[in-house]
Design an enzyme around this catalytic site. Structure first.
Site, PDB file in Angstrom:
ATOM      1  N   LYS A 183       0.825  -1.217   0.000  1.00  0.00           N
ATOM      2  CA  LYS A 183       0.000   0.000   0.000  1.00  0.00           C
ATOM      3  C   LYS A 183       0.852   1.256   0.000  1.00  0.00           C
ATOM      4  CE  LYS A 183      -4.432  -1.612   1.617  1.00  0.00           C
ATOM      5  NZ  LYS A 183      -5.533  -1.498   2.576  1.00  0.00           N
ATOM      6  N   LYS A 234      -8.058 -11.249  -6.956  1.00  0.00           N
ATOM      7  CA  LYS A 234      -9.271 -11.270  -6.156  1.00  0.00           C
ATOM      8  C   LYS A 234     -10.156 -10.067  -6.505  1.00  0.00           C
ATOM      9  CE  LYS A 234     -10.214 -11.003  -1.252  1.00  0.00           C
ATOM     10  NZ  LYS A 234      -9.727 -11.151   0.124  1.00  0.00           N
ATOM     11  N   LYS A 282     -12.181  -3.869  -3.884  1.00  0.00           N
ATOM     12  CA  LYS A 282     -12.497  -2.460  -4.100  1.00  0.00           C
ATOM     13  C   LYS A 282     -11.378  -1.729  -4.811  1.00  0.00           C
ATOM     14  CE  LYS A 282     -14.822  -2.951   0.172  1.00  0.00           C
ATOM     15  NZ  LYS A 282     -14.996  -2.673   1.578  1.00  0.00           N
TER      16      LYS A 282
END
Ligand code: TRP
Length: 334
Positions: free
Chosen positions: A114, A197, A200
């Protein structure tokens, strides 16, 4: 009594991956045996690691609460709560920050990913200490089982490490949790990128089936799902490595119809038919859920009432655990 706890962040839209990969299994687990005491949180403070404008997280919290109840989480059988309604999360998180090391937090793959993605942008200290808050979420409820996706494995591991270290320093205080993973096939892949996967943070909306999508949009997304260029009578077969797109559709269709991927594979020879059948099955599965969602989202008073019930129960359990932790350390009582 087995305490079960899991949580979802109120960021972005609720999607099919949330439902088939997690929530549906939580719903199946509740009430199935009375030996399980379920806690399901909406972790709004976690969402602050990447939030910079007002109103967004609160609105997403209401929305997620409506989906939680719409999919069937039952406030009689499960404690559904909002993290910021239980101040003990922040309080135990500080103790966990002082229990985990800078080195351990630096090695978390999710932080590395991230922060790399946000290079040149604001990277909050909260993004770095996030695992300490998640450890607090779990340890506050003496959770034995934590149902999570495979991507959360390392977070549950570090929670265990934190509990072990805390107990070693201050005496046996915190319960060691265990991650439990959903059954094979419950992991829903992105329709445009079937090796990733559904999430969002996916790049395109075309790959994500939002739970609020109208039937036409759902059908369109399935019809455009990425497969492969195989032809021939056995093109429709379950082989995750060689045929990720087709296998993902089979997994979704099987999940929606309570069947197995191998069994549904035998019923189709053409990709077009498989895509249509899968789209139709999901439309049918979501129809009553969407109906309940619409009722709930229009009844903010009822949602607030349900969350207040869960919040009170959660605070009671969390308060006891935090007190135990303070006492173990020997903080001067107020
Ligand atoms: N980190 C989890 C996610 O991103 C969400 C989460 C926060 C969580 N606290 C938790 C999951 C506690 C299980 C238990 O999906």
């Amino acid at each position: 009594m087995i305490r079960v706890l899991s949580c979802t962040q109120p960021t972005g839209n609720a999607h099919l991956g949330n439902y088939l990969g997690a929530w549906r299994n939580w719903v199946k687990g509740q009430g199935q045996d009375t030996e399980r005491d379920n806690f399901f949180g909406i972790v709004d403070l976690h969402a602050l690691t990447v939030t910079e404008s007002p109103g967004v997280v609160g609105a997403a919290t209401v929305d997620l609460a409506a989906w939680y109840f719409a999919v069937g989480l039952d406030p009689e059988l499960s404690t559904v709560f909002v993290q910021s309604h239980v101040p003990e999360h922040s309080q135990l998180a500080w103790l966990m920050e002082c229990t985990l090391s800078y080195g351990e937090l630096s090695r978390m793959t999710q932080f590395k990913d991230k922060s790399a993605k946000r290079e040149g942008h604001f990277i909050s200290a909260g993004l770095f200490t996030y695992p300490a808050l998640m450890a607090a979420d779990i340890l506050l409820y003496d959770a034995n089982e934590v149902p999570v996706g495979d991507d959360q494995r390392q977070h549950v591991e570090i929670t265990r490490d934190a509990a072990i270290r805390f107990n070693h320093r201050f005496g046996d205080t915190l319960v060691l949790p265990e991650a439990v993973f959903p059954p094979a096939g419950a992991r829903v892949m992105d329709l445009q990128d079937p090796t990733s996967k559904m999430s969002k943070s996916s790049s395109s909306d075309a790959g994500i089936v939002n739970l609020a999508d109208p039937p036409e949009a759902i059908m369109k997304k399935f019809k455009r799902a990425v497969t492969d260029s195989d032809t021939g009578p056995d093109a429709v077969r379950y082989d995750v490595a060689a045929k990720p797109g087709v296998s993902s559709l089979l997994d979704i269709l099987a999940a929606a119809t309570d069947s197995t991927a191998e069994r549904v594979a035998g019923e189709y020879t053409r990709y077009g038919d498989l895509k249509t059948a899968t789209g139709e099955a999901i439309v049918a599965l979501l129809e009553p859920v969407q109906q309940r969602y619409r009722e709930l989202i229009d009844d903010r008073g009822e949602l607030a009432r349900l969350l207040a019930v869960g919040g009170a129960k959660a605070r009671q359990v969390a308060g006891t655990t935090l007190r135990r932790a303070y006492d173990a350390i020997g903080l001067l009582p107020a």
